[in-house]
Design a protein around this motif. Structure first.
Motif, PDB file in Angstrom:
ATOM      1  N   UNK A 151       6.924  38.951 -11.988  1.00  0.00           N
ATOM      2  CA  UNK A 151       8.194  38.775 -12.709  1.00  0.00           C
ATOM      3  C   UNK A 151       8.086  39.089 -14.192  1.00  0.00           C
ATOM      4  N   UNK A 152       6.848  39.253 -14.682  1.00  0.00           N
ATOM      5  CA  UNK A 152       6.669  39.549 -16.100  1.00  0.00           C
ATOM      6  C   UNK A 152       7.232  40.937 -16.429  1.00  0.00           C
ATOM      7  N   UNK A 153       7.769  41.062 -17.601  1.00  0.00           N
ATOM      8  CA  UNK A 153       8.329  42.345 -18.008  1.00  0.00           C
ATOM      9  C   UNK A 153       7.291  43.342 -18.473  1.00  0.00           C
ATOM     10  N   UNK A 154       6.033  42.962 -18.492  1.00  0.00           N
ATOM     11  CA  UNK A 154       4.990  43.852 -19.009  1.00  0.00           C
ATOM     12  C   UNK A 154       4.080  44.387 -17.905  1.00  0.00           C
ATOM     13  N   UNK A 155       4.608  44.528 -16.688  1.00  0.00           N
ATOM     14  CA  UNK A 155       3.819  45.110 -15.596  1.00  0.00           C
ATOM     15  C   UNK A 155       3.694  46.610 -15.838  1.00  0.00           C
ATOM     16  N   UNK A 156       2.471  47.056 -16.064  1.00  0.00           N
ATOM     17  CA  UNK A 156       2.209  48.475 -16.328  1.00  0.00           C
ATOM     18  C   UNK A 156       1.636  49.173 -15.104  1.00  0.00           C
ATOM     19  N   UNK A 157       0.885  48.419 -14.311  1.00  0.00           N
ATOM     20  CA  UNK A 157       0.259  48.984 -13.117  1.00  0.00           C
ATOM     21  C   UNK A 157       0.406  48.011 -11.943  1.00  0.00           C
ATOM     22  N   UNK A 158       0.291  48.569 -10.737  1.00  0.00           N
ATOM     23  CA  UNK A 158       0.158  47.757  -9.520  1.00  0.00           C
ATOM     24  C   UNK A 158      -1.056  48.262  -8.755  1.00  0.00           C
ATOM     25  N   UNK A 159      -1.947  47.341  -8.408  1.00  0.00           N
ATOM     26  CA  UNK A 159      -3.114  47.712  -7.604  1.00  0.00           C
ATOM     27  C   UNK A 159      -2.894  47.220  -6.176  1.00  0.00           C
ATOM     28  N   UNK A 160      -3.012  48.143  -5.233  1.00  0.00           N
ATOM     29  CA  UNK A 160      -2.903  47.801  -3.812  1.00  0.00           C
ATOM     30  C   UNK A 160      -4.296  47.792  -3.201  1.00  0.00           C
ATOM     31  N   UNK A 161      -4.618  46.714  -2.495  1.00  0.00           N
ATOM     32  CA  UNK A 161      -5.920  46.595  -1.838  1.00  0.00           C
ATOM     33  C   UNK A 161      -5.719  46.643  -0.324  1.00  0.00           C
ATOM     34  N   UNK A 162      -6.407  47.575   0.332  1.00  0.00           N
ATOM     35  CA  UNK A 162      -6.287  47.790   1.764  1.00  0.00           C
ATOM     36  C   UNK A 162      -7.596  47.384   2.447  1.00  0.00           C
ATOM     37  N   UNK A 163      -7.513  46.456   3.380  1.00  0.00           N
ATOM     38  CA  UNK A 163      -8.700  45.971   4.082  1.00  0.00           C
ATOM     39  C   UNK A 163      -8.605  46.371   5.555  1.00  0.00           C
ATOM     40  N   UNK A 164      -9.534  47.215   6.010  1.00  0.00           N
ATOM     41  CA  UNK A 164      -9.490  47.786   7.352  1.00  0.00           C
ATOM     42  C   UNK A 164     -10.062  46.850   8.408  1.00  0.00           C
ATOM     43  N   UNK A 165      -9.541  47.000   9.613  1.00  0.00           N
ATOM     44  CA  UNK A 165     -10.177  46.384  10.772  1.00  0.00           C
ATOM     45  C   UNK A 165     -11.509  47.087  11.022  1.00  0.00           C
ATOM     46  N   UNK A 166     -12.427  46.410  11.703  1.00  0.00           N
ATOM     47  CA  UNK A 166     -13.741  47.020  11.932  1.00  0.00           C
ATOM     48  C   UNK A 166     -13.930  47.494  13.369  1.00  0.00           C
ATOM     49  N   UNK A 167     -12.823  47.571  14.148  1.00  0.00           N
ATOM     50  CA  UNK A 167     -12.946  47.954  15.555  1.00  0.00           C
ATOM     51  C   UNK A 167     -12.243  49.274  15.858  1.00  0.00           C
ATOM     52  N   UNK A 168     -12.011  50.086  14.845  1.00  0.00           N
ATOM     53  CA  UNK A 168     -11.256  51.331  15.044  1.00  0.00           C
ATOM     54  C   UNK A 168     -12.211  52.514  15.013  1.00  0.00           C
ATOM     55  N   UNK A 169     -12.114  53.349  16.043  1.00  0.00           N
ATOM     56  CA  UNK A 169     -13.008  54.485  16.182  1.00  0.00           C
ATOM     57  C   UNK A 169     -12.207  55.766  16.415  1.00  0.00           C
ATOM     58  N   UNK A 170     -12.811  56.878  15.996  1.00  0.00           N
ATOM     59  CA  UNK A 170     -12.237  58.187  16.282  1.00  0.00           C
ATOM     60  C   UNK A 170     -12.518  58.577  17.725  1.00  0.00           C
ATOM     61  N   UNK A 171     -11.716  59.465  18.231  1.00  0.00           N
ATOM     62  CA  UNK A 171     -11.993  60.050  19.532  1.00  0.00           C
ATOM     63  C   UNK A 171     -13.205  60.989  19.386  1.00  0.00           C
ATOM     64  N   UNK A 172     -14.014  61.109  20.431  1.00  0.00           N
ATOM     65  CA  UNK A 172     -15.207  61.953  20.354  1.00  0.00           C
ATOM     66  C   UNK A 172     -14.848  63.369  19.903  1.00  0.00           C
TER      67      UNK A 172
END
Length: 726
Positions: free
Chosen positions: A105-126
């Motif tokens: 809500x502050x009027x001095x927001x200059x940046x936004x940092x987004x943090x993405x945390x992945x699941x550990x059970x995702x694999x590519x197809x061979x």
């Protein structure tokens, strides 16, 4: 002779006894019995590389193969984002100019940092790209034409392995987006937000140019983007300028799907390029399906990815489902593991009539409704409501209908000296024309009732759109007995007279008002539409002159502001009002941005622009809605557009095809759907019994002919013997 006739007779009888499906089915009996979806595509996909593709026809394939961090909930409305490959929704951290954390809500927001945390059970197809030697280099990194000479697919290489999804795969995708030579359609927009992306793009584009000259591969791993960082194998962060809540919508799009560096280097090999093998032809993803067959001029086949992670069909309690208006049928598979369908076969059908006939025979599981098939499929009630015809009901076919998050409109060039400007005279001219354009009639004649008359720039399903009286454009409509009624032509004529054109004649010049409408409608089928356009203006005494041209010339005229009236449209990139209101933001006017802006009508209203800058970074709150309501009031009064139509989509599905919900924003919906192949086979057998009577008559004719010939031959032989004995 008798032996030949017998063989012919037996052969024809055997043919008649074969199963009906062999006569006309485009698929084998074995395929029909399997858990396979049969569908169509109407134009060949050109790009299956997620960094470049921005086409609905292509995304219908890509959405099943690739997985960006977020997705839209399949059933919830309004459209709701949820984690796809993430453990939870991204964390938002607001920072000041010194990158110290502050409150949102502050009027001095200059940046936004987004943090993405992945699941550990995702694999590519061979895939062969993941095979490495003991030095961690690509095993298939130096393929030559001799090795590839007999191969038609990368999957024919003998060795293939998988690996886990990692955070740097998402970062690598953003790095690829910044390479100008890859032609990402969203790069310029993302450079406005992602910190460091602009300078990085200049750097790697120059590097790519040098690599191309030398014939070398471009490995993006050594190059860093200041605002995009890998924290660990399962976490990455993106730093953007200011507050931009809509950024998360972009994270549900294929542009942000993960790209493994191994696949990027693998596909840069000259030998593979020579065989047209690349991301465009063989995508590498973690989604529920992979592209098993790619023949864009005939057939595309998706097959289940054996490595697909655990995901379940959406669940919700009865109260929530009822509140959202979700049919209970769509919740029968709630909580069950995805996907349900094993394979999807898509056939190229360029003509609507063959597609429609095959759908009616049960050979395609779903279909749209072309103009040629509309009367056969749909009944229009006395109140204008649409329903299925009796023929469709008897087949058990269901119709799905939804208003799309899109708008088609007729725009005034606000920089034009006649129809533009912001004086009361100019406003009343545009308002009069807006009333005279009978959109309800247009929808009935040219859209088979597949549309809703627009009340403003924001379509249904998007925050800011309001139903009923509150959402009515009172410049064009009255509210009578609980419904909208277009104002009479007399009201439009009065406004026109007040604008200085009584009866369509200018008070100043004494000449009839002539307006110019630019269009790309140049074919014989467009004549009726252009005649209808002229008649709408004739009601006011205005002469409309049609200026038809090719699309490239039309675009050039719009971008340079050398038009007066023209029609345009917009489909939502994401379900937020900012994505529609920015079409009227003064800072996006095409004449002020060398044609790069999105505001093609060159509309500029200081109050509207101020409000736009306020709402574009707000969450969906009552305060945001209040500001949007004021913005809609402003543009309805100024009338820079004749608001036109919100299109309505119609689709038909067979009784054996279930879990089919309308979702205009999601592209990865195949995994939720289900096929009952036994019911499909039963229906196909019932609907496709061969008409055998003509064949039986043909066989009988052959037999009679054969018998006649046989006895004629016997008589001839007997005659010869008698003559010889004589």
């Amino acid at each position: 002779m008798r032996c030949v006739i017998n063989r012919l007779f037996i052969s024809l009888l055997c043919t008649l006894s074969l199963h009906a499906s062999i006569w006309n089915s485009p698929y084998s009996m074995d395929e029909v019995k399997q858990n396979i979806l049969f569908s169509v595509f109407t134009s060949p996909p050109k790009h299956l590389d997620p960094v470049r593709s921005y086409n609905a026809n292509e995304w219908s394939f890509l959405g099943q193969i690739y997985e960006p961090p977020l997705q839209y909930n399949y059933l919830k409305r309004p459209y709701t984002l949820e984690p796809l490959t993430l453990q939870k929704m991204p964390e938002q951290i607001f920072l000041d100019a010194n990158k110290k954390e502050v409150n949102a809500s502050d009027g001095n927001v200059t940046y936004t940092r987004y943090r993405f945390m992945l699941r550990d059970d995702i694999r590519y197809r061979e895939h062969p790209a993941f095979v490495k030697d003991s030095n961690n280099t690509l095993f298939y990194g130096n393929l030559d034409t001799a090795v590839l000479s007999g191969l038609t697919s990368v999957y024919e290489l003998p060795r293939k392995v998988s690996r886990k999804l990692r955070a740097d795969d998402y970062v690598y995708a953003i790095k690829r987006m910044a390479v100008r030579q890859y032609h990402s359609p969203i790069l310029d927009m993302m450079m406005q937000y992602i910190v460091g992306l602009d300078s990085y793009a200049k750097q790697v584009t120059a590097v790519a140019k040098e690599k191309q000259k030398k014939g070398e591969k471009l490995d993006l791993r050594p190059y860093k983007i200041d605002g995009v960082t890998v924290v660990d194998d399962h976490t990455f962060e993106i730093l953007i300028r200011g507050k931009y809540p809509q950024f998360l919508y972009w994270m549900s799009m294929n542009f942000f799907a993960p790209i493994p560096w191994e696949a990027d280097l693998f596909y840069q090999q000259k030998a593979l390029k020579a065989k047209n093998i690349s991301f465009d032809t063989y995508p590498v993803g973690t989604g529920a399906y992979y592209l098993a067959e790619n023949n864009p001029n005939h057939r595309m086949v998706l097959k289940r990815n054996e490595n697909f992670h655990v995901e379940y069909y959406p669940q919700m309690d009865t109260k929530e489902a009822n509140g959202l208006g979700i049919d209970a049928v769509l919740l029968k598979d709630a909580g069950k593991k995805l996907p349900f369908i094993d394979e999807a076969v898509y056939t190229l059908e360029k003509e609507s009539i063959p597609l429609w006939n095959k759908f009616l025979q049960g050979y395609y599981d779903a279909s749209g409704i072309s103009s040629e098939a509309f009367d056969q499929a749909v009944q229009i009630g006395s109140g204008g409501d649409m329903g299925l015809s009796e023929e469709m009901k008897k087949k058990g076919i269901r119709m799905l209908s939804s208003v799309e998050p899109s708008i088609f409109y007729m725009a005034f060039n606000m920089a034009d000296p006649v129809v533009g400007g912001y004086s009361q005279k100019a406003k009343k001219l545009r308002q009069a024309i807006s009333i005279a354009q009978n959109q309800e009639e247009y929808i009935s004649i040219f859209m088979n009732e597949r549309g809703v008359a627009a009340q403003g720039p924001i379509p249904p399903g998007i925050f800011g759109y309001e139903e009923g009286k509150k959402g009515t454009n009172f410049v064009v409509y009255d509210w009578v007995n609980g419904k909208r009624v277009r104002k009479s032509i007399d009201v439009a004529k009065k406004l026109l007279a007040e604008a200085g054109y009584p009866g369509g004649v200018s008070i100043e010049t004494g000449k009839r008002l002539k307006l110019y409408y630019d269009t790309t409608a140049t074919g014989p089928d467009d004549r009726a539409l252009m005649d209808w356009r002229r008649k709408q203006f004739e009601k006011l005494g205005i002469e409309l002159i049609i200026r038809a041209t090719d699309y490239n010339r039309f675009q050039d005229k719009v971008r340079k502001g050398k038009v007066q009236l023209f029609s345009w449209g917009w489909n939502a990139d994401y379900p937020d009002p900012e994505n529609f209101l920015f079409l009227l933001y003064g800072g996006n006017a095409v004449i002020d941005t060398d044609g790069a802006g999105i505001n093609s009508s060159n509309y500029k209203n200081p109050e509207f622009d101020t409000l736009f800058n306020e709402i574009k970074t707000m969450e969906n709150t009552p305060q945001r809605l209040q500001k949007i309501e004021r913005m809609l009031q402003i543009v309805r009064e100024d009338a820079p557009w004749v608001w036109g139509v919100y299109p309505k989509s119609l689709a038909l599905v067979h009784s054996w095809f279930t879990n089919v919900a309308t979702n205009a924003m999601a592209n990865n919906t195949l995994k939720y759907k289900r096929i009952d192949p036994k019911l499909r086979l039963q229906k196909q057998e019932k609907w496709n019994q061969p008409v055998t009577a003509p064949l039986y008559l043909f066989v009988l004719g052959l037999l009679l002919m054969g018998v006649g010939l046989y006895y004629a031959y016997r008589r001839h032989q007997s005659s010869v013997i008698l003559k010889e004995n004589a």
